[in-house]
Motif scaffolding. Structure first.
Motif, PDB file in Angstrom:
ATOM      1  N   THR A 144       0.846  -1.132   0.036  1.00  0.00           N
ATOM      2  CA  THR A 144       0.088  -0.064  -0.006  1.00  0.00           C
ATOM      3  C   THR A 144       0.960   1.274   0.010  1.00  0.00           C
ATOM      4  O   THR A 144       0.573   2.156  -0.696  1.00  0.00           O
ATOM      5  N   ALA A 145       2.032   1.239   0.725  1.00  0.00           N
ATOM      6  CA  ALA A 145       2.834   2.392   0.934  1.00  0.00           C
ATOM      7  C   ALA A 145       3.344   2.528  -0.531  1.00  0.00           C
ATOM      8  O   ALA A 145       3.597   3.611  -0.792  1.00  0.00           O
ATOM      9  N   GLY A 146       4.021   1.648  -1.235  1.00  0.00           N
ATOM     10  CA  GLY A 146       4.444   1.825  -2.697  1.00  0.00           C
ATOM     11  C   GLY A 146       3.341   2.174  -3.381  1.00  0.00           C
ATOM     12  O   GLY A 146       3.909   3.030  -4.380  1.00  0.00           O
ATOM     13  N   ALA A 147       2.260   1.794  -3.439  1.00  0.00           N
ATOM     14  CA  ALA A 147       1.205   2.169  -4.386  1.00  0.00           C
ATOM     15  C   ALA A 147       0.732   3.472  -4.167  1.00  0.00           C
ATOM     16  O   ALA A 147       0.821   4.363  -4.996  1.00  0.00           O
ATOM     17  N   LEU A 148       0.808   4.035  -2.850  1.00  0.00           N
ATOM     18  CA  LEU A 148       0.495   5.461  -2.334  1.00  0.00           C
ATOM     19  C   LEU A 148       1.791   6.229  -3.014  1.00  0.00           C
ATOM     20  O   LEU A 148       1.220   7.337  -3.595  1.00  0.00           O
ATOM     21  N   ALA A 149       2.767   5.884  -2.848  1.00  0.00           N
ATOM     22  CA  ALA A 149       4.055   6.682  -3.306  1.00  0.00           C
ATOM     23  C   ALA A 149       3.956   6.945  -4.912  1.00  0.00           C
ATOM     24  O   ALA A 149       4.050   7.970  -5.387  1.00  0.00           O
ATOM     25  N   ARG A 150       3.649   5.768  -5.555  1.00  0.00           N
ATOM     26  CA  ARG A 150       3.336   5.922  -7.118  1.00  0.00           C
ATOM     27  C   ARG A 150       2.287   6.812  -7.553  1.00  0.00           C
ATOM     28  O   ARG A 150       2.440   7.506  -8.281  1.00  0.00           O
ATOM     29  N   TYR A 151       1.097   6.621  -6.750  1.00  0.00           N
ATOM     30  CA  TYR A 151      -0.115   7.439  -7.000  1.00  0.00           C
ATOM     31  C   TYR A 151       0.407   9.024  -6.817  1.00  0.00           C
ATOM     32  O   TYR A 151       0.183   9.833  -7.954  1.00  0.00           O
ATOM     33  N   ARG A 152       1.089   9.222  -5.661  1.00  0.00           N
ATOM     34  CA  ARG A 152       1.471  10.490  -5.230  1.00  0.00           C
ATOM     35  C   ARG A 152       2.322  11.192  -6.465  1.00  0.00           C
ATOM     36  O   ARG A 152       2.065  12.433  -6.922  1.00  0.00           O
ATOM     37  N   VAL A 153       3.402  10.655  -7.094  1.00  0.00           N
ATOM     38  CA  VAL A 153       4.237  11.213  -8.072  1.00  0.00           C
ATOM     39  C   VAL A 153       3.118  11.390  -9.450  1.00  0.00           C
ATOM     40  O   VAL A 153       3.341  12.509 -10.125  1.00  0.00           O
ATOM     41  N   LEU A 154       2.593  10.419  -9.745  1.00  0.00           N
ATOM     42  CA  LEU A 154       1.636  10.628 -10.844  1.00  0.00           C
ATOM     43  C   LEU A 154       0.447  11.416 -10.686  1.00  0.00           C
ATOM     44  O   LEU A 154       0.276  12.125 -11.964  1.00  0.00           O
ATOM     45  N   ALA A 155      -0.067  11.748  -9.768  1.00  0.00           N
ATOM     46  CA  ALA A 155      -1.094  12.735  -9.324  1.00  0.00           C
ATOM     47  C   ALA A 155      -0.372  14.310  -9.767  1.00  0.00           C
ATOM     48  O   ALA A 155      -1.011  14.972 -10.420  1.00  0.00           O
ATOM     49  N   TYR A 156       0.785  14.403  -9.243  1.00  0.00           N
ATOM     50  CA  TYR A 156       1.433  15.781  -9.489  1.00  0.00           C
ATOM     51  C   TYR A 156       1.866  15.941 -10.798  1.00  0.00           C
ATOM     52  O   TYR A 156       1.674  16.960 -11.463  1.00  0.00           O
ATOM     53  N   VAL A 157       2.279  14.834 -11.510  1.00  0.00           N
ATOM     54  CA  VAL A 157       2.872  15.045 -12.889  1.00  0.00           C
ATOM     55  C   VAL A 157       1.682  15.129 -13.687  1.00  0.00           C
ATOM     56  O   VAL A 157       1.693  16.034 -14.744  1.00  0.00           O
ATOM     57  N   VAL A 158       0.486  14.468 -13.750  1.00  0.00           N
ATOM     58  CA  VAL A 158      -0.641  14.634 -14.573  1.00  0.00           C
ATOM     59  C   VAL A 158      -1.209  16.096 -14.278  1.00  0.00           C
ATOM     60  O   VAL A 158      -1.691  16.651 -15.239  1.00  0.00           O
ATOM     61  N   GLY A 159      -1.289  16.394 -12.995  1.00  0.00           N
ATOM     62  CA  GLY A 159      -1.762  17.849 -12.635  1.00  0.00           C
ATOM     63  C   GLY A 159      -0.936  18.877 -13.477  1.00  0.00           C
ATOM     64  O   GLY A 159      -1.646  20.010 -14.019  1.00  0.00           O
ATOM     65  N   VAL A 160       0.383  18.867 -13.221  1.00  0.00           N
ATOM     66  CA  VAL A 160       1.389  19.880 -13.960  1.00  0.00           C
ATOM     67  C   VAL A 160       1.165  19.705 -15.551  1.00  0.00           C
ATOM     68  O   VAL A 160       0.878  20.873 -16.057  1.00  0.00           O
ATOM     69  N   MET A 161       1.133  18.420 -15.969  1.00  0.00           N
ATOM     70  CA  MET A 161       0.820  18.483 -17.312  1.00  0.00           C
ATOM     71  C   MET A 161      -0.261  18.922 -17.960  1.00  0.00           C
ATOM     72  O   MET A 161      -0.477  19.663 -19.007  1.00  0.00           O
ATOM     73  N   LEU A 162      -1.435  18.822 -17.148  1.00  0.00           N
ATOM     74  CA  LEU A 162      -2.709  19.385 -17.560  1.00  0.00           C
ATOM     75  C   LEU A 162      -2.741  20.991 -17.421  1.00  0.00           C
ATOM     76  O   LEU A 162      -3.450  21.566 -18.065  1.00  0.00           O
ATOM     77  N   LEU A 163      -2.396  21.508 -16.578  1.00  0.00           N
ATOM     78  CA  LEU A 163      -1.840  23.063 -16.373  1.00  0.00           C
ATOM     79  C   LEU A 163      -1.078  23.446 -17.468  1.00  0.00           C
ATOM     80  O   LEU A 163      -1.467  24.395 -17.951  1.00  0.00           O
ATOM     81  N   VAL A 164      -0.276  22.799 -17.921  1.00  0.00           N
ATOM     82  CA  VAL A 164       0.666  23.350 -18.884  1.00  0.00           C
ATOM     83  C   VAL A 164      -0.121  23.222 -20.231  1.00  0.00           C
ATOM     84  O   VAL A 164      -0.090  24.235 -20.937  1.00  0.00           O
ATOM     85  N   LEU A 165      -1.049  22.170 -20.355  1.00  0.00           N
ATOM     86  CA  LEU A 165      -1.848  22.099 -21.692  1.00  0.00           C
ATOM     87  C   LEU A 165      -2.937  23.158 -21.525  1.00  0.00           C
ATOM     88  O   LEU A 165      -2.917  23.798 -22.698  1.00  0.00           O
ATOM     89  N   VAL A 166      -3.647  23.276 -20.425  1.00  0.00           N
ATOM     90  CA  VAL A 166      -4.658  24.400 -20.297  1.00  0.00           C
ATOM     91  C   VAL A 166      -4.169  25.790 -20.421  1.00  0.00           C
ATOM     92  O   VAL A 166      -4.640  26.835 -20.908  1.00  0.00           O
ATOM     93  N   ALA A 167      -3.296  26.168 -19.591  1.00  0.00           N
ATOM     94  CA  ALA A 167      -2.722  27.271 -19.397  1.00  0.00           C
ATOM     95  C   ALA A 167      -1.734  27.947 -20.618  1.00  0.00           C
ATOM     96  O   ALA A 167      -1.544  29.069 -20.714  1.00  0.00           O
ATOM     97  N   VAL A 168      -0.784  27.107 -21.304  1.00  0.00           N
ATOM     98  CA  VAL A 168      -0.087  27.324 -22.245  1.00  0.00           C
ATOM     99  C   VAL A 168      -0.491  26.769 -23.609  1.00  0.00           C
ATOM    100  O   VAL A 168      -0.444  27.599 -24.571  1.00  0.00           O
ATOM    101  N   ALA A 169      -0.573  25.605 -23.642  1.00  0.00           N
ATOM    102  CA  ALA A 169      -0.478  24.896 -25.204  1.00  0.00           C
ATOM    103  C   ALA A 169      -1.692  25.169 -26.150  1.00  0.00           C
ATOM    104  O   ALA A 169      -1.673  25.708 -26.947  1.00  0.00           O
ATOM    105  N   ILE A 170      -3.000  25.125 -25.279  1.00  0.00           N
ATOM    106  CA  ILE A 170      -4.188  25.568 -25.808  1.00  0.00           C
ATOM    107  C   ILE A 170      -4.390  27.090 -26.274  1.00  0.00           C
ATOM    108  O   ILE A 170      -4.560  27.403 -27.229  1.00  0.00           O
ATOM    109  N   PRO A 171      -4.001  27.909 -25.335  1.00  0.00           N
ATOM    110  CA  PRO A 171      -4.079  29.240 -25.496  1.00  0.00           C
ATOM    111  C   PRO A 171      -3.091  29.760 -26.835  1.00  0.00           C
ATOM    112  O   PRO A 171      -3.467  30.563 -27.739  1.00  0.00           O
ATOM    113  N   LEU A 172      -1.744  29.020 -26.820  1.00  0.00           N
ATOM    114  CA  LEU A 172      -0.915  29.313 -27.920  1.00  0.00           C
ATOM    115  C   LEU A 172      -1.729  28.679 -29.236  1.00  0.00           C
ATOM    116  O   LEU A 172      -1.305  29.279 -30.211  1.00  0.00           O
TER     117      LEU A 172
END
Length: 112
Positions: A12-40
């Protein structure tokens, strides 16, 4: 105070660590997509950034789905909690909020 991850089962600890990393990566990528890529793409006529960022976000989102589902199985989330966590990667900023709540509840041994 929430329990430390060392009190979690190692799987469970390993699954939680993997989830946390991916949650941040997906969140940042989505913000880049919505705030930078789509407006450009639509305001400046520069589709190249969107053509690169969109598939990268899509790939990371698929990996996020797998890791979130793995955590849901190991931490015994409810069906509703699982669906909400899986959808958190498609709404800007929500993956960050969901990550905090999921981490706190999993560490405390509370159902989601």
């Amino acid at each position: 105070m929430a329990a430390d991850t060392t009190t979690l089962a190692p799987r469970t600890a390993g699954a939680l660590a993997r989830y946390r990393v991916l949650a941040y990566v997906v969140g940042v990528m989505l913000l880049v997509l919505v705030a930078v890529a789509i407006p450009l793409k639509y305001a400046a006529g520069v589709p190249e950034v969107s053509a690169i960022v969109s598939p990268i976000h899509g790939l990371f989102y698929v990996v996020y789905l797998v890791t979130a589902f793995d955590l849901a199985l190991k931490a015994r989330f409810t069906a509703k909690g699982t669906v909400l966590v899986l959808l958190a990667g498609v709404i800007p900023f929500v993956s960050f909020v969901a990550e905090r709540r999921v981490t706190a509840r999993v560490r405390a041994g509370q159902p989601l």
